[in-house]
Design a protein around this motif. Structure first.
Motif, PDB file in Angstrom:
ATOM      1  N   GLU A 124       0.843  -1.190   0.000  1.00 30.51           N
ATOM      2  CA  GLU A 124       0.000   0.000   0.000  1.00 30.51           C
ATOM      3  C   GLU A 124       0.882   1.245   0.000  1.00 30.51           C
ATOM      4  O   GLU A 124       1.770   1.397   0.832  1.00 30.51           O
ATOM      5  N   LYS A 125       0.636   2.145  -0.965  1.00 33.52           N
ATOM      6  CA  LYS A 125       1.473   3.334  -1.105  1.00 33.52           C
ATOM      7  C   LYS A 125       0.991   4.493  -0.236  1.00 33.52           C
ATOM      8  O   LYS A 125       1.754   5.407   0.058  1.00 33.52           O
ATOM      9  N   HIS A 126      -0.277   4.477   0.138  1.00 33.92           N
ATOM     10  CA  HIS A 126      -0.855   5.624   0.833  1.00 33.92           C
ATOM     11  C   HIS A 126      -0.979   5.355   2.328  1.00 33.92           C
ATOM     12  O   HIS A 126      -1.486   4.315   2.739  1.00 33.92           O
ATOM     13  N   SER A 127      -0.520   6.307   3.114  1.00 37.02           N
ATOM     14  CA  SER A 127      -0.680   6.204   4.561  1.00 37.02           C
ATOM     15  C   SER A 127      -2.085   6.630   4.955  1.00 37.02           C
ATOM     16  O   SER A 127      -2.681   7.517   4.346  1.00 37.02           O
ATOM     17  N   MET A 128      -2.583   5.999   5.993  1.00 38.69           N
ATOM     18  CA  MET A 128      -3.918   6.291   6.492  1.00 38.69           C
ATOM     19  C   MET A 128      -3.886   7.537   7.364  1.00 38.69           C
ATOM     20  O   MET A 128      -2.953   7.731   8.155  1.00 38.69           O
ATOM     21  N   ASP A 129      -4.893   8.390   7.205  1.00 35.60           N
ATOM     22  CA  ASP A 129      -5.043   9.548   8.079  1.00 35.60           C
ATOM     23  C   ASP A 129      -5.336   9.042   9.487  1.00 35.60           C
ATOM     24  O   ASP A 129      -6.333   8.361   9.712  1.00 35.60           O
ATOM     25  N   GLU A 339     -14.006 -14.044   9.873  1.00 39.06           N
ATOM     26  CA  GLU A 339     -12.665 -14.252   9.331  1.00 39.06           C
ATOM     27  C   GLU A 339     -12.117 -12.964   8.726  1.00 39.06           C
ATOM     28  O   GLU A 339     -10.911 -12.784   8.613  1.00 39.06           O
ATOM     29  N   VAL A 340     -13.007 -12.070   8.318  1.00 38.62           N
ATOM     30  CA  VAL A 340     -12.594 -10.790   7.748  1.00 38.62           C
ATOM     31  C   VAL A 340     -13.026  -9.661   8.673  1.00 38.62           C
ATOM     32  O   VAL A 340     -14.023  -9.771   9.392  1.00 38.62           O
ATOM     33  N   ASN A 341     -12.265  -8.568   8.653  1.00 35.76           N
ATOM     34  CA  ASN A 341     -12.566  -7.406   9.484  1.00 35.76           C
ATOM     35  C   ASN A 341     -12.769  -6.187   8.598  1.00 35.76           C
ATOM     36  O   ASN A 341     -12.097  -6.032   7.578  1.00 35.76           O
ATOM     37  N   GLY A 342     -13.663  -5.308   9.009  1.00 33.41           N
ATOM     38  CA  GLY A 342     -13.905  -4.087   8.258  1.00 33.41           C
ATOM     39  C   GLY A 342     -12.802  -3.068   8.492  1.00 33.41           C
ATOM     40  O   GLY A 342     -12.502  -2.718   9.633  1.00 33.41           O
ATOM     41  N   VAL A 343     -12.189  -2.591   7.401  1.00 33.22           N
ATOM     42  CA  VAL A 343     -11.112  -1.605   7.475  1.00 33.22           C
ATOM     43  C   VAL A 343     -11.379  -0.529   6.424  1.00 33.22           C
ATOM     44  O   VAL A 343     -11.610  -0.845   5.252  1.00 33.22           O
ATOM     45  N   PHE A 344     -11.344   0.730   6.836  1.00 32.18           N
ATOM     46  CA  PHE A 344     -11.496   1.834   5.895  1.00 32.18           C
ATOM     47  C   PHE A 344     -10.122   2.262   5.398  1.00 32.18           C
ATOM     48  O   PHE A 344      -9.180   2.408   6.182  1.00 32.18           O
ATOM     49  N   ASP A 345     -10.011   2.478   4.079  1.00 34.58           N
ATOM     50  CA  ASP A 345      -8.727   2.886   3.509  1.00 34.58           C
ATOM     51  C   ASP A 345      -8.577   4.404   3.558  1.00 34.58           C
ATOM     52  O   ASP A 345      -9.401   5.109   4.151  1.00 34.58           O
ATOM     53  N   GLY A 384       3.729  -7.934  -1.004  1.00 30.54           N
ATOM     54  CA  GLY A 384       4.940  -7.433  -0.363  1.00 30.54           C
ATOM     55  C   GLY A 384       4.929  -7.549   1.143  1.00 30.54           C
ATOM     56  O   GLY A 384       5.925  -7.226   1.801  1.00 30.54           O
ATOM     57  N   ALA A 385       3.813  -8.015   1.706  1.00 32.67           N
ATOM     58  CA  ALA A 385       3.727  -8.163   3.165  1.00 32.67           C
ATOM     59  C   ALA A 385       4.309  -9.483   3.646  1.00 32.67           C
ATOM     60  O   ALA A 385       4.219  -9.802   4.834  1.00 32.67           O
ATOM     61  N   ASN A 386       4.901 -10.250   2.748  1.00 28.15           N
ATOM     62  CA  ASN A 386       5.473 -11.545   3.119  1.00 28.15           C
ATOM     63  C   ASN A 386       6.513 -11.377   4.226  1.00 28.15           C
ATOM     64  O   ASN A 386       7.447 -10.590   4.110  1.00 28.15           O
ATOM     65  N   GLY A 387       6.338 -12.113   5.314  1.00 25.99           N
ATOM     66  CA  GLY A 387       7.272 -12.059   6.432  1.00 25.99           C
ATOM     67  C   GLY A 387       6.853 -11.137   7.554  1.00 25.99           C
ATOM     68  O   GLY A 387       7.470 -11.143   8.627  1.00 25.99           O
ATOM     69  N   LEU A 388       5.816 -10.342   7.349  1.00 30.17           N
ATOM     70  CA  LEU A 388       5.347  -9.460   8.416  1.00 30.17           C
ATOM     71  C   LEU A 388       4.598 -10.261   9.484  1.00 30.17           C
ATOM     72  O   LEU A 388       4.123 -11.369   9.237  1.00 30.17           O
ATOM     73  N   TYR A 415      -2.916  -1.279   9.156  1.00 28.67           N
ATOM     74  CA  TYR A 415      -2.974  -0.027   8.406  1.00 28.67           C
ATOM     75  C   TYR A 415      -1.564   0.374   7.995  1.00 28.67           C
ATOM     76  O   TYR A 415      -0.577  -0.034   8.620  1.00 28.67           O
ATOM     77  N   THR A 416      -1.488   1.189   6.954  1.00 30.53           N
ATOM     78  CA  THR A 416      -0.223   1.825   6.611  1.00 30.53           C
ATOM     79  C   THR A 416      -0.194   3.171   7.320  1.00 30.53           C
ATOM     80  O   THR A 416      -0.966   4.075   6.989  1.00 30.53           O
ATOM     81  N   ILE A 417       0.676   3.294   8.324  1.00 36.51           N
ATOM     82  CA  ILE A 417       0.762   4.493   9.147  1.00 36.51           C
ATOM     83  C   ILE A 417       2.171   5.048   9.038  1.00 36.51           C
ATOM     84  O   ILE A 417       3.152   4.338   9.314  1.00 36.51           O
ATOM     85  N   TYR A 418       2.281   6.288   8.592  1.00 38.10           N
ATOM     86  CA  TYR A 418       3.581   6.926   8.366  1.00 38.10           C
ATOM     87  C   TYR A 418       4.450   6.085   7.430  1.00 38.10           C
ATOM     88  O   TYR A 418       5.657   5.956   7.615  1.00 38.10           O
ATOM     89  N   GLY A 419       3.806   5.476   6.434  1.00 32.14           N
ATOM     90  CA  GLY A 419       4.528   4.682   5.452  1.00 32.14           C
ATOM     91  C   GLY A 419       4.879   3.285   5.902  1.00 32.14           C
ATOM     92  O   GLY A 419       5.538   2.545   5.168  1.00 32.14           O
ATOM     93  N   GLN A 420       4.433   2.878   7.099  1.00 34.60           N
ATOM     94  CA  GLN A 420       4.801   1.580   7.655  1.00 34.60           C
ATOM     95  C   GLN A 420       3.555   0.722   7.894  1.00 34.60           C
ATOM     96  O   GLN A 420       2.541   1.218   8.404  1.00 34.60           O
ATOM     97  N   GLU A 421       3.643  -0.568   7.515  1.00 34.53           N
ATOM     98  CA  GLU A 421       2.555  -1.481   7.868  1.00 34.53           C
ATOM     99  C   GLU A 421       2.535  -1.638   9.390  1.00 34.53           C
ATOM    100  O   GLU A 421       3.538  -2.025   9.994  1.00 34.53           O
ATOM    101  N   THR A 422       1.391  -1.332   9.975  1.00 30.29           N
ATOM    102  CA  THR A 422       1.294  -1.246  11.431  1.00 30.29           C
ATOM    103  C   THR A 422       0.004  -1.898  11.911  1.00 30.29           C
ATOM    104  O   THR A 422      -1.069  -1.650  11.355  1.00 30.29           O
ATOM    105  N   TRP A 423       0.136  -2.717  12.935  1.00 28.98           N
ATOM    106  CA  TRP A 423      -1.043  -3.318  13.556  1.00 28.98           C
ATOM    107  C   TRP A 423      -1.595  -2.381  14.627  1.00 28.98           C
ATOM    108  O   TRP A 423      -0.852  -1.896  15.480  1.00 28.98           O
TER     109      TRP A 423
END
Length: 558
Positions: A124-129, A339-345, A384-388, A415-423
């Motif tokens: 994901e290229k865009h960070s979440m607000d 099994e799936v969770n609601g996430v807003f992009d 690209g999330a392989n290994g996270l 989420y992608t937060i400050y350019g980083q995949e973050t739980w």
């Protein structure tokens, strides 16, 4: 018209009728068989709300028709009864094949169906607000909603319905419709008082009751039952799980997705939605390409789960799924949750999120994750999330961090937060009360922040990303960097934080449009700051207007 099919429950052999039609026992048997046929159709059609299609007849009718044909064994000595029984056995065998063997033969077709909807990208290229990142877990929202429910008159009449994440007027809320608690409570009321909503973005917000009387709801009975009301107007489409969706003004609607099956009821596809006004029962039909803007969820979560399963596990067909398991990836299975969770992009579009792991039991890393757009049905798979860290590992990290408190981690979201995949992981006590919030870096679990308030949580995470990952090439050069600034203060605003009991000072520096924030706990001299003072600061440079100061020096006073 569907009840005319009940004649198939009768003995259809004319030779049997010719010989026995004058016998009262025979007529009683036929009457009982006809009654049984009518009862079966009633349960399948009225109770089960099965669609009136030829595929539905093949799927259900072959079982019952085969049984009724086989029951003519009591007239075995009559002409052609043996043929009837053979036909009955064939129908039962066909039913068994259709339900137990045929699904295995379309395993690859299911993958192809899901793959056609999927686009594979690296990351994901865009960070979440951060303002729109939900930090309130569903369990806590329901805990708060239960308190509101307890304040209603005739509270025993009602219970909470399914809680879902919704966007209303640009903000994210947990929305819970009120439902009937049973048949007799419905008989006494015939309407529910409304629904309960609670901010998903503000951990300090309270749940509120939105008073909107509703008659047609899923827990009502007979003609007031939501799906039965829709089925009475539309006989053929497959009706899927309804979702509760208020519009931008707060007016409630129920959205019932509909569609058709492919491959003899093996592959469900969504073609549109029925939007029902629960007060009046008015039904509007919208195709998928013409959905009203307020609808967030046109694809139900259980359908999304199926599509994700097929994409991950059916890649090379049934035998590979069973034995070699080449290229297989499995969606994370959560206990007591979908099994799936609601996430807003970042565009505030709702997606069904799930992460995938290797088939190996106990794997703590993901091989990728998917986001299924709930309005279009399109799937984006992030390879690209392989290994996270996967979701369960993130929960383990959070719970171990607060092991002494025995907090339980809620369902995490990525989420992608400050350019980083973050739980984003909420932590609750045994009563489902929200106690802590955690942001955990999905690549390095040692990079995290844990706080009780959202603002400090994100400020500390910015600092952790900037300092602990400073030498990591994956850190974007334009986000989450620690920078130094020396200048003259042009504006100052101070207030007392009631939670921390510290003085918070916000100020601006000449030549910069950013607002900097420092607390008296960080530097006690900050309380003396005034316009014209010269300061030297280190801060986390992001695209946001407000930046947290990590090092503050008051160099000179005016």
């Amino acid at each position: 018209m569907v009840y005319l099919l009940s004649v198939l429950s009768l003995t259809l052999n004319p030779f049997v009728w010719k010989k026995h039609y004058r016998k009262s026992k025979f007529l009683w048997i036929q009457a009982l068989r006809l009654a049984a046929g009518l009862l079966i159709i009633f349960f399948v059609s009225y109770i089960g709300l099965v669609d009136h299609t030829w595929q539905a007849f093949l799927s259900y009718g072959t079982l019952f028709w085969g049984i009724f044909l086989f029951l003519d064994i009591i007239y075995l000595k009559e002409r052609f009864v043996a043929v009837e029984m053979l036909c009955g056995v064939c129908l039962l065998l066909f039913f068994s094949y259709l339900h137990f063997i045929y699904p295995l033969t379309v395993t690859k077709a299911k993958y192809d169906f899901a793959a056609a909807k999927t686009t594979v990208v690296s990351r994901e290229k865009h960070s979440m607000d951060e303002q729109h990142i939900p930090v309130v877990p569903e369990k806590y929202a329901r805990y708060k909603s239960e308190k509101i429910l307890g304040e209603l008159a005739h509270v025993s009449y009602y219970e909470l319905g399914h809680t879902s994440l919704q966007k209303i007027d640009g903000q994210l809320y947990w929305v819970t419709p009120i439902e009937y608690s049973g048949f007799f409570k419905w008989m006494k009321s015939h309407q529910v008082p409304g629904y309960i909503r609670m901010s998903a973005e503000d951990e300090n917000a309270n749940a509120t009751l939105v008073k909107r009387a509703m008659k047609y709801v899923p827990s009502a009975y007979f003609s007031e039952n939501l799906q039965r009301h829709v089925r009475s107007h539309y006989k053929s489409p497959i009706l899927f799980r309804p979702s509760f969706e208020p519009d931008e003004t707060g007016k409630p609607y129920y959205v019932v997705a509909y569609g058709y099956y492919q491959k003899l009821r093996q592959i469900p596809d969504i073609e549109g939605v029925f939007v029902v006004d629960p007060k009046t029962g008015t039904i509007r039909n919208y195709r998928m390409n013409r959905l009203p803007a307020f609808i967030d969820q046109a694809i139900p979560s259980n359908v999304a789960e199926q599509w994700n399963d097929w994409y991950g596990e059916n890649v090379h067909g049934f035998w590979n799924k069973l034995f070699a398991q080449e290229d297989i990836k499995r969606p994370t299975a959560w206990s007591h949750s979908d099994e799936v969770n609601g996430v807003f992009d970042h565009k505030l579009n709702l997606n069904w999120f799930t992460d995938f792991t290797r088939p190996k039991s106990g794997s703590g890393a993901m091989v990728g994750y998917s986001m299924l757009n709930t309005r279009t049905g399109r799937i984006t798979y992030y390879s690209g999330a392989n290994g996270l860290l996967n979701g369960k590992s993130a929960m383990n990290v959070a719970e171990k961090t607060f092991k002494q408190n025995k907090y339980e981690a809620g369902i995490p979201n990525l989420y992608t937060i400050y350019g980083q995949e973050t739980w984003v992981v909420p932590l609750m006590d045994s009563n489902d009360v929200l106690r802590e919030l955690m942001l955990i870096h999905a690549k390095n679990e040692n990079v995290y922040s844990a706080e009780t308030d959202k603002r400090t949580l994100f400020d500390n995470y910015k600092y952790a990303v900037a300092t602990k990952l400073g030498s990591d090439s994956s850190v974007p050069t334009n986000q989450a960097l620690l920078k130094k600034l020396v200048g003259t203060v042009t504006k100052v605003y101070k207030y007392q934080d009631s939670d921390t009991r510290q003085t918070v000072t916000q100020f601006m520096i000449q030549g910069s449009e950013k607002i900097f924030t420092v607390t008296s706990g960080q530097n006690p001299y900050s309380v003396f700051l005034k316009t014209g003072d010269k300061v030297s600061i280190q801060y986390i440079d992001t695209k946001e207007t407000v930046s947290a100061v990590k090092d503050f020096t008051l160099q000179s006073k005016q």
